[in-house]
Design a protein around this motif. Structure first.
Motif, PDB file in Angstrom:
ATOM      1  N   SER A 134      31.964  40.975  29.668  1.00 25.92           N
ATOM      2  CA  SER A 134      32.794  42.066  29.156  1.00 25.92           C
ATOM      3  C   SER A 134      32.322  42.562  27.802  1.00 25.92           C
ATOM      4  O   SER A 134      32.442  43.744  27.488  1.00 25.92           O
ATOM      5  CB  SER A 134      34.261  41.622  29.040  1.00 25.92           C
TER       6      SER A 134
ATOM      7  N   SER B 237      47.728  41.199  36.270  1.00 26.88           N
ATOM      8  CA  SER B 237      47.741  42.628  36.625  1.00 26.88           C
ATOM      9  C   SER B 237      47.906  42.892  38.119  1.00 26.88           C
ATOM     10  O   SER B 237      48.211  44.012  38.527  1.00 26.88           O
ATOM     11  CB  SER B 237      46.440  43.296  36.146  1.00 26.88           C
TER      12      SER B 237
ATOM     13  N   ASP C  72      39.163  46.739  32.072  1.00 27.09           N
ATOM     14  CA  ASP C  72      40.195  45.727  31.855  1.00 27.09           C
ATOM     15  C   ASP C  72      40.668  45.901  30.409  1.00 27.09           C
ATOM     16  O   ASP C  72      40.284  46.859  29.739  1.00 27.09           O
ATOM     17  CB  ASP C  72      39.586  44.339  32.102  1.00 27.09           C
TER      18      ASP C  72
ATOM     19  N   THR D 258      40.485  48.294  25.238  1.00 31.17           N
ATOM     20  CA  THR D 258      39.967  48.449  26.597  1.00 31.17           C
ATOM     21  C   THR D 258      38.554  47.878  26.640  1.00 31.17           C
ATOM     22  O   THR D 258      37.759  48.084  25.729  1.00 31.17           O
ATOM     23  CB  THR D 258      39.913  49.938  26.993  1.00 31.17           C
TER      24      THR D 258
ATOM     25  N   ASN E 115      43.981  41.173  33.327  1.00 31.23           N
ATOM     26  CA  ASN E 115      43.818  40.727  34.711  1.00 31.23           C
ATOM     27  C   ASN E 115      44.500  39.389  34.999  1.00 31.23           C
ATOM     28  O   ASN E 115      44.655  39.008  36.154  1.00 31.23           O
ATOM     29  CB  ASN E 115      42.330  40.652  35.071  1.00 31.23           C
TER      30      ASN E 115
ATOM     31  N   PHE F  90      38.962  37.247  33.841  1.00 32.62           N
ATOM     32  CA  PHE F  90      38.761  38.172  34.966  1.00 32.62           C
ATOM     33  C   PHE F  90      38.394  37.442  36.252  1.00 32.62           C
ATOM     34  O   PHE F  90      37.662  37.957  37.101  1.00 32.62           O
ATOM     35  CB  PHE F  90      37.725  39.265  34.648  1.00 32.62           C
TER      36      PHE F  90
ATOM     37  N   LEU G  61      43.618  46.997  37.941  1.00 30.69           N
ATOM     38  CA  LEU G  61      42.674  47.414  36.914  1.00 30.69           C
ATOM     39  C   LEU G  61      42.178  48.821  37.221  1.00 30.69           C
ATOM     40  O   LEU G  61      42.425  49.365  38.306  1.00 30.69           O
ATOM     41  CB  LEU G  61      41.489  46.440  36.840  1.00 30.69           C
TER      42      LEU G  61
END
Length: 290
Positions: free
Chosen positions: A87, A200, A114, A241, A197, A42, A277
């Protein structure tokens, strides 16, 4: 009399000088330098938010440094970093360590949804993958799944979803998400595991190039297939997710907390959306018709 006036004048000047020095050292969210630690997965969205903040506050300088998620967390506890991006969910023991060592209540600042995605080369006959295949494959000596590194956010998140420790899983490694994508066709039958990401960002040449090299597999869960699109991220129907959040050890409203506030309010959430995102904080737009 003149001497008395001079003494009084010097006294007031010393007070003003002291006040100025204190003001310079006082917390400020709109000037100063800061480093953010983030996993490579990310990095793109973190850099975009940092750029947005520096544009709004030109006296700030924010450096984004990539570091494996677990190592970044340890740096935060040791006060080697002021802010990190995470995350995975922390364990009860990790939360306790955070609250004891940082002396703050654990309050993750969630800012984006994300996903961890599974990719194969464009010419692969495979069209989807099931939760069962992932579970079995991660315990097979074939090591069919290729991750971007040990201690990476992608591996940590998959392990957590499968209710396993990373050391209990079997997998291959190609360092770096970009390298996983570029080298995947050298390993027939293997499946790359990367963060959404990674590519993305819409209309970005490098993102489009990387995305064109692979096929993203829908994940089958309970008889249905889910893609990692905006709708499935918003509802969290896509099984992998994940919610990105900031964690800081800053107790006052200085640069780290100023950046967190910016990222979670409308301007920051618009940047998250432009990154491809799903914004965590959705702001309703009201239009008045006259």
């Amino acid at each position: 009399m003149k001497n008395s006036a001079k003494i009084i004048m010097l006294f007031f000047l010393s007070i003003i000088a002291t006040a100025c020095k204190k003001e310079e050292k006082s917390p400020s969210y709109h000037k100063g330098e800061m480093t953010i630690l983030t996993d490579e997965s990310f990095k793109s969205v973190t850099e975009a938010l940092a750029e947005g903040y520096m544009i709004n506050y030109p006296e700030t300088k924010i450096k984004v440094v990539t570091k494996k998620e677990d190592l970044g967390f340890l740096d935060l506890l040791k006060d080697k970093a002021k802010i990190i991006v995470m995350s995975r969910d922390l364990s009860a023991e990790e939360i306790k360590s955070y609250e004891e060592q940082v002396d703050l209540k654990f309050l993750p600042a969630k800012f984006a949804a994300d996903a961890v995605i599974f990719v194969v080369p464009k010419d692969s006959p495979r069209e989807s993958i099931s939760i069962e295949e992932i579970t079995q494959g991660m315990q097979s000596d074939d090591k069919a799944f290729i991750f971007d590194g040990a201690n990476s956010s992608n591996l940590n998140f998959i392990a957590q979803k499968l209710k396993k420790q990373p050391k209990e899983l079997k997998f291959s490694i190609i360092p770096g998400s970009k390298n996983v994508i570029e080298d995947l066709n050298k390993y027939p039958g293997k499946i790359g595991v990367i963060g959404l990401n990674t590519f993305s960002r819409p209309y970005d040449k490098e993102s489009e190039k990387l995305k064109s090299m692979v096929k993203i597999l829908p994940v089958e869960y309970k008889g249905k297939q889910y893609t990692a699109d905006a709708g499935n991220l918003r509802t969290m129907n896509y099984p992998f997710t994940r919610v990105l959040y900031f964690l800081t050890n800053e107790g006052n409203f200085n640069l780290a907390n100023g950046f967190i506030r910016y990222s979670c309010t409308q301007l920051g959430q618009m940047i998250v959306e432009k990154e491809g995102l799903q914004p965590y904080n959705i702001y309703r737009r009201e239009v008045q018709m006259r």
